[in-house]
Design a protein around this motif. Structure first.
Motif, mmCIF file in Angstrom:
data_model
loop_
_atom_site.group_PDB
_atom_site.id
_atom_site.type_symbol
_atom_site.label_atom_id
_atom_site.label_comp_id
_atom_site.label_asym_id
_atom_site.label_seq_id
_atom_site.Cartn_x
_atom_site.Cartn_y
_atom_site.Cartn_z
ATOM 1 N N LEU A 138 0.794 -1.230 0.000
ATOM 2 C CA LEU A 138 0.000 0.000 0.000
ATOM 3 C C LEU A 138 0.823 1.276 0.000
ATOM 4 O O LEU A 138 0.532 2.209 -0.743
ATOM 5 C CB LEU A 138 -0.970 0.011 1.186
ATOM 6 N N ALA A 139 1.851 1.296 0.823
ATOM 7 C CA ALA A 139 2.665 2.511 0.892
ATOM 8 C C ALA A 139 3.292 2.803 -0.465
ATOM 9 O O ALA A 139 3.302 3.946 -0.932
ATOM 10 C CB ALA A 139 3.723 2.376 1.970
ATOM 11 N N TRP A 140 3.790 1.749 -1.112
ATOM 12 C CA TRP A 140 4.395 1.929 -2.433
ATOM 13 C C TRP A 140 3.361 2.320 -3.470
ATOM 14 O O TRP A 140 3.637 3.104 -4.388
ATOM 15 C CB TRP A 140 5.128 0.661 -2.876
ATOM 16 N N ILE A 141 2.144 1.798 -3.330
ATOM 17 C CA ILE A 141 1.080 2.178 -4.253
ATOM 18 C C ILE A 141 0.804 3.662 -4.104
ATOM 19 O O ILE A 141 0.683 4.397 -5.100
ATOM 20 C CB ILE A 141 -0.200 1.338 -3.993
ATOM 21 N N ARG A 142 0.748 4.130 -2.852
ATOM 22 C CA ARG A 142 0.476 5.554 -2.613
ATOM 23 C C ARG A 142 1.596 6.424 -3.191
ATOM 24 O O ARG A 142 1.343 7.493 -3.753
ATOM 25 C CB ARG A 142 0.345 5.816 -1.119
ATOM 26 N N VAL A 143 2.816 5.948 -3.058
ATOM 27 C CA VAL A 143 3.953 6.691 -3.614
ATOM 28 C C VAL A 143 3.853 6.743 -5.137
ATOM 29 O O VAL A 143 4.061 7.798 -5.755
ATOM 30 C CB VAL A 143 5.293 6.050 -3.181
ATOM 31 N N THR A 144 3.513 5.613 -5.744
ATOM 32 C CA THR A 144 3.360 5.550 -7.201
ATOM 33 C C THR A 144 2.249 6.484 -7.651
ATOM 34 O O THR A 144 2.380 7.174 -8.670
ATOM 35 C CB THR A 144 3.057 4.111 -7.649
ATOM 36 N N GLU A 145 1.160 6.517 -6.903
ATOM 37 C CA GLU A 145 0.062 7.428 -7.232
ATOM 38 C C GLU A 145 0.569 8.867 -7.218
ATOM 39 O O GLU A 145 0.299 9.665 -8.117
ATOM 40 C CB GLU A 145 -1.079 7.277 -6.219
ATOM 41 N N LYS A 146 1.341 9.179 -6.192
ATOM 42 C CA LYS A 146 1.859 10.535 -6.037
ATOM 43 C C LYS A 146 2.800 10.900 -7.188
ATOM 44 O O LYS A 146 2.698 11.965 -7.788
ATOM 45 C CB LYS A 146 2.637 10.594 -4.716
ATOM 46 N N MET A 147 3.696 9.965 -7.515
ATOM 47 C CA MET A 147 4.724 10.265 -8.511
ATOM 48 C C MET A 147 4.209 10.210 -9.940
ATOM 49 O O MET A 147 4.693 10.923 -10.803
ATOM 50 C CB MET A 147 5.908 9.303 -8.336
ATOM 51 N N SER A 148 3.204 9.382 -10.185
ATOM 52 C CA SER A 148 2.721 9.240 -11.565
ATOM 53 C C SER A 148 1.485 10.069 -11.833
ATOM 54 O O SER A 148 1.087 10.268 -12.974
ATOM 55 C CB SER A 148 2.404 7.769 -11.849
ATOM 56 N N GLY A 149 0.871 10.546 -10.756
ATOM 57 C CA GLY A 149 -0.366 11.299 -10.918
ATOM 58 C C GLY A 149 -1.553 10.412 -11.231
ATOM 59 O O GLY A 149 -2.647 10.894 -11.522
ATOM 60 N N LEU A 150 -1.349 9.097 -11.153
ATOM 61 C CA LEU A 150 -2.429 8.170 -11.497
ATOM 62 C C LEU A 150 -3.108 7.683 -10.223
ATOM 63 O O LEU A 150 -2.444 7.159 -9.332
ATOM 64 C CB LEU A 150 -1.821 6.978 -12.247
ATOM 65 N N LYS A 151 -4.422 7.831 -10.137
ATOM 66 C CA LYS A 151 -5.129 7.360 -8.962
ATOM 67 C C LYS A 151 -5.435 5.865 -9.141
ATOM 68 O O LYS A 151 -6.330 5.495 -9.884
ATOM 69 C CB LYS A 151 -6.430 8.168 -8.767
ATOM 70 N N ILE A 152 -4.664 5.038 -8.476
ATOM 71 C CA ILE A 152 -4.790 3.593 -8.671
ATOM 72 C C ILE A 152 -5.972 3.032 -7.882
ATOM 73 O O ILE A 152 -6.866 2.388 -8.432
ATOM 74 C CB ILE A 152 -3.485 2.868 -8.276
ATOM 75 N N LEU A 153 -5.979 3.288 -6.582
ATOM 76 C CA LEU A 153 -7.087 2.787 -5.763
ATOM 77 C C LEU A 153 -8.159 3.872 -5.709
ATOM 78 O O LEU A 153 -8.444 4.448 -4.650
ATOM 79 C CB LEU A 153 -6.595 2.403 -4.367
ATOM 80 N N ASP A 154 -8.718 4.117 -6.878
ATOM 81 C CA ASP A 154 -9.722 5.172 -7.050
ATOM 82 C C ASP A 154 -11.024 4.753 -6.383
ATOM 83 O O ASP A 154 -11.626 3.748 -6.766
ATOM 84 C CB ASP A 154 -9.911 5.392 -8.561
ATOM 85 N N GLY A 155 -11.449 5.537 -5.411
ATOM 86 C CA GLY A 155 -12.657 5.211 -4.652
ATOM 87 C C GLY A 155 -13.922 5.193 -5.493
ATOM 88 O O GLY A 155 -14.882 4.484 -5.182
ATOM 89 N N ASP A 156 -13.932 5.960 -6.590
ATOM 90 C CA ASP A 156 -15.120 5.971 -7.457
ATOM 91 C C ASP A 156 -15.201 4.693 -8.275
ATOM 92 O O ASP A 156 -16.274 4.119 -8.437
ATOM 93 C CB ASP A 156 -15.087 7.192 -8.402
ATOM 94 N N LYS A 157 -14.022 4.266 -8.795
ATOM 95 C CA LYS A 157 -14.024 3.070 -9.640
ATOM 96 C C LYS A 157 -13.996 1.793 -8.809
ATOM 97 O O LYS A 157 -14.556 0.770 -9.193
ATOM 98 C CB LYS A 157 -12.782 3.070 -10.554
ATOM 99 N N PHE A 158 -13.263 1.825 -7.701
ATOM 100 C CA PHE A 158 -13.041 0.610 -6.916
ATOM 101 C C PHE A 158 -13.360 0.875 -5.447
ATOM 102 O O PHE A 158 -12.464 0.903 -4.590
ATOM 103 C CB PHE A 158 -11.594 0.133 -7.072
#
Lengths: 217, 220
Positions: free
Chosen positions: B156-176
C-alpha cells in the motif's frame, strides 16, 4: 461425478507434470484434459480467466490454478503420503527451495539451452551457480523430501527428462557428475522411482517435440 | 496409507476441543496414545509442549508439539479457500505489483496509458476477488485480516507513492469502492500502524533510489 478430479494439461509441460505426479503419489484417480495451447478450450478460459494457462486442477467443479498452489491444495485435500513435511520449520524450508527453483533456476536453465555464443556462456555460468546452491539442499538426503519424494522433488522434476533432453539438443552439459554429484545422484534415484517412471512423458517424444521449436531470438 | 510413528495427543474425554483431533486421527486409522491431561494442575509435558497457550489439545508427533493456535489463522481452514488465497497472493506478488512498478518506466503518453490500463485491469480483478474471498466481510480473509490482506496491504505505501509520482489514482474510490475502503481500513489496523511507512517519507526514499538507478544505467 461429484468428486471428479480433472487436470487441464499438455503432455510436454513440466508444470502440469508436477500436478500429475503429486496426484499419482497420493493414488488419486484423475482425468487428463489435454489442451492445445494455440487453441485454448473454453473450459480452460473459464477456469483460469486471469492467466489462461495450464495446469488447472478441477476438483468437484472447483478450479485451482498455479502449480505450487495446486500442490499445496492436493497435499491438504488428500492426506495420505504427505508431500510437505509436518514440521512448520521444515515446511518453510521446503517452500523456500521450491520458490528458489521457480524464481531462480527455471528461466536461467532454459536460457542456457536456447541462447548461443557469449550470452549462452553467461547463462551457463549463472545456471551453474544456481545449481550449486540448489545442491546444498540435498546435503545428507536422498531426496529433497528426505527418504521419499516430496514437494521440492516434485517442483524440480523438470530436471529429468526435460533438462536432459534440452541439454543434449544444445550440446551442453550443465549437470556434470564431478561438479554436481548429489544432483546427478538425485536424477538417477528420482528416475528410478516407479511412480515417476509411470507418469513422466516419454523421452523420445520430448526430443521430437523440442526439435520443432525454434530457439528464441 | 502413510506411516505415522509416535503420535501422542494431550487431551481429555470431556473436552470438545480434544474430540476434533481424536475423531480425525480415528478416521485416518492413525494409532496414537492419548495422554490424559487433567489441566489442574497442568502437567510438565503440557507446559513444555504448549508454552504459549498452555491449553489442550496438543498433538505431539515424534515428540515435537504441533499445537493448535487459537488465534484467528491467517490462511482459511478450507483447502479450496486456501488455494484461492494463495492464488491471489501469487497474482499480486508475481504479476500485479510489477505492473504497478512499471508505470514509472513509461516515457511516452502511449506507454503510460498502456501501463495504466494493465494496472486498472488488475485492480478490477482484485475488487472482484475481494468479494469472492471476503464473503461479505471487511477483509479478503473475511472477518479477520488474512493472507491476501497482508500480501496486498504490504504494497500500500508503495502504491500511494506511485500514485503521487505518476499522478495516477490507482485505488480510485469511485471506480473501486471496496478496495479503496479496504485500504483505509488496513492502514488503520493496530497491527499495521506501526509498520506502514509514511507516504511522504517513502516518496523521498523512492526519489533518491530512482536518482541512483538513473546514475547507474545508461539512458536508452
Amino acid at each position: 461425478m461429484a468428486d471428479e478430479v480433472v487436470v487441464f494439461r499438455v503432455w510436454d509441460s513440466p508444470f502440469s507434470y508436477r500436478v500429475e505426479l503429486a496426484l499419482a503419489l497420493k493414488g488419486v484417480n484423475f482425468r487428463r484434459a489435454e489442451e492445445d495451447l494455440k487453441n485454448k478450450s473454453s473450459e480452460l478460459l473459464l477456469y483460469n480467466p486471469v492467466h489462461k494457462k495450464i495446469p488447472v486442477l478441477l476438483h468437484a467443479g472447483k478450479p485451482i490454478a498455479e502449480s505450487l498452489v495446486i500442490l499445496e491444495y492436493i497435499d491438504e485435500t488428500w492426506k495420505q503420503n504427505p508431500i510437505l513435511p509436518v514440521d512448520p520449520y521444515e515446511r518453510a524450508n521446503a517452500r523456500f527451495w521450491a520458490t528458489y527453483v521457480d524464481d531462480k533456476c527455471l528461466e536461467i536453465l532454459w536460457r542456457a539451452c536456447w541462447t548461443r555464443g557469449e550470452e549462452q556462456q553467461k547463462c551457463i555460468s549463472e545456471a551453474g551457480e544456481r545449481l550449486r546452491t540448489l545442491e546444498t539442499a540435498l546435503e545428507g538426503k536422498k531426496f529433497f523430501g528426505g527418504d521419499t519424494i516430496g514437494f521440492v522433488d516434485i517442483v524440480v522434476s523438470f530436471l529429468t527428462p526435460w533438462m536432459e533432453v534440452l541439454q543434449e539438443m544444445a550440446r551442453i552439459r550443465l549437470l556434470e557428475e564431478e561438479n554436481y554429484p548429489r544432483l546427478c545422484r538425485w536424477v538417477r534415484d528420482f528416475s528410478s522411482c516407479d511412480v515417476v517412471k509411470e507418469t513422466r512423458p516419454p523421452r523420445e517424444k520430448l526430443v521430437a517435440f523440442f526439435a520443432t521449436l525454434k530457439p528464441p531470438n | 496409507m502413510g506411516k505415522y510413528e509416535d503420535v501422542k495427543l494431550l487431551g481429555d474425554w470431556p473436552s470438545p476441543f480434544s474430540m476434533k483431533p481424536r475423531i480425525a486421527l480415528n478416521l485416518k486409522k492413525v494409532d496414537y496414545e492419548l495422554i490424559v491431561e487433567k489441566m489442574n494442575p497442568k502437567s510438565e509435558l503440557l507446559l513444555k509442549s504448549n508454552p504459549v497457550h498452555k491449553k489442550i489439545p496438543v498433538l505431539l508427533h515424534r515428540g515435537k508439539p504441533v499445537y493448535m493456535d487459537f488465534r484467528p489463522p491467517i490462511l482459511p481452514a478450507d483447502p479450496y479457500d486456501r488455494a484461492i488465497a494463495r492464488f491471489w497472493a501469487a497474482y499480486i506478488d508475481d504479476k500485479w505489483a510489477m505492473q504497478v512498478r512499471d508505470i514509472n518506466k513509461a516515457n511516452t503518453d502511449e506507454e503510460r496509458a498502456a501501463a495504466a490500463e494493465l494496472i486498472f485491469a488488475g485492480v478490477q480483478l482484485l475488487e472482484e476477488a475481494f468479494q469472492t474471498c471476503g464473503k461479505g466481510g471487511n477483509w479478503f480473509g473475511g472477518d479477520n485480516v488474512g493472507y491476501v490482506d497482508i500480501t496486498l496491504g504490504s504494497y500500500l505505501a508503495w502504491i500511494r507513492v506511485t500514485e503521487k509520482m505518476s499522478g495516477l489514482k490507482i485505488l480510485d474510490g469511485d471506480k473501486f469502492p471496496q478496495l479503496a475502503a479496504w485500504a483505509d481500513r488496513f492502514c488503520a489496523e493496530e497491527a499495521v500502524k506501526g509498520v506502514m511507512p509514511e507516504t511522504d517519507k517513502l516518496a523521498e526514499f523512492a526519489k533518491t533510489l530512482m536518482m541512483k538507478l538513473k546514475a547507474a544505467s545508461p539512458a536508452k
